[in-house]
Design a protein around this motif. Structure first.
Motif, short mmCIF file in Angstrom:
data_model
loop_
_atom_site.label_atom_id
_atom_site.label_comp_id
_atom_site.label_asym_id
_atom_site.label_seq_id
_atom_site.Cartn_x
_atom_site.Cartn_y
_atom_site.Cartn_z
N SER A 6 24.21 48.35 -2.28
CA SER A 6 24.24 46.63 -2.89
C SER A 6 24.01 46.10 -4.95
N GLU A 7 23.13 47.68 -4.83
CA GLU A 7 22.94 47.34 -6.42
C GLU A 7 24.05 47.61 -6.88
N ALA A 8 25.09 48.44 -6.86
CA ALA A 8 25.73 48.71 -7.64
C ALA A 8 27.38 47.53 -7.04
N VAL A 9 26.85 46.83 -6.15
CA VAL A 9 27.80 45.93 -5.32
C VAL A 9 27.56 44.82 -6.93
N LEU A 10 26.07 44.53 -6.96
CA LEU A 10 25.65 43.47 -8.11
C LEU A 10 26.30 44.21 -9.11
#
Length: 276
Positions: A6-10
């Motif tokens: 999720s953090e990488a996607v954001l």
């Protein structure tokens, strides 16, 4: 590509937002009469583990020929085709409508029995594709692959056998063309620039469909929004003037705006904004 977590996607979404202020992006919007400061939506898609992928133009982007479908393909992910890192394989196809008729027998039930009636013939049209030319890019030397273990996208070299063969078959090129033309009609018949991919199982995915940005191709169809400009005269000279006048009027206010705080008007500024 290959973003996981999720953090990488954001972070990737933020990078996409920031990209709209690159010089190339700003110049493009100015040249195409789009506000420099504009909202951006970012689409997040599950990555297709592509065996082969590429782009498809439902009209020839160079000649503007509406009947000519062009498919460009390479092994692996489509980034090598989209970014121009390799010379892809090219398939040039001609689309044509074919009428298909089907006859069905009608039966009428009478007192527990059925009596024959005249058959009904139903017709429909389907797209057929004839191959005009196939160009195998023997100079293609690499492709992009997703590695599950490392969760990264890496460039891989192609061997001579792969380079000397087309990355997709003729039948697969026709499948791509059929799906791309279907998307063209879904969006009202305007020519499309479609990104596609085949996975290892041979399933076809359409990843993106957008209008062809080449101006000549966008206005090649008689169905174009500005192809006809209504005038109350019908002489040959008037029709010619109507065509020219329609294009001029259609483009009269195509001037780029630097931001949403700028605006254009044909009103009398002194009347509408006395303090301006």
């Amino acid at each position: 590509l290959g973003v996981s977590g999720s953090e990488a996607v954001l972070d990737a979404v933020r990078t996409c937002w920031a990209s709209q202020f690159l010089e190339r992006s700003v110049s493009y919007r100015l040249a195409n009469s789009v506000a420099v400061s504009a909202d951006m939506a970012v689409v997040v898609q599950e990555l297709v583990r592509a065996r082969a992928s590429g782009v498809c133009f439902t009209a020839n982007p160079v000649t503007s020929e509406r009947a000519n479908v062009v498919v460009a393909a390479n092994y692996g992910l489509g980034v090598t085709v989209v970014d121009g890192n390799v010379v892809p394989d090219h398939f040039s196809l001609v689309k044509r409508l074919r009428k298909v008729s089907r006859t069905t027998a009608n039966t009428t039930a009478t007192s527990g029995s059925s009596s024959g009636a005249s058959p009904t013939e139903r017709s429909t049209c389907v797209w057929d594709f004839d191959v005009r030319e196939i160009s195998c890019a023997t100079s293609k030397h690499q492709c992009a692959r997703y590695h599950e273990d490392a969760r990264t996208v890496e460039m891989e070299s192609l061997d001579r056998e792969q380079s000397n063969a087309t990355s997709i078959t003729e039948l697969e090129a026709k499948r791509v063309a059929a799906a791309a033309v279907a998307s063209e009609w879904f969006f009202g018949g305007s020519p499309r620039d479609v990104e596609w991919a085949f996975d290892e199982a041979g399933e076809l995915f359409l990843l993106q469909a957008r209008p062809i940005t080449t101006v000549s191709a966008a206005f090649a169809s008689d169905e174009s929004e500005w192809a006809h400009f209504a005038m109350p005269h019908h002489t040959a000279e008037d029709e010619q003037l109507a065509s020219i006048g329609g294009e001029l009027l259609a483009r009269e206010l195509d001037t780029a705006l630097g931001s949403e705080r700028q605006w254009l008007t044909t009103c009398n500024i002194g009347e509408m904004s006395p303090s301006a």
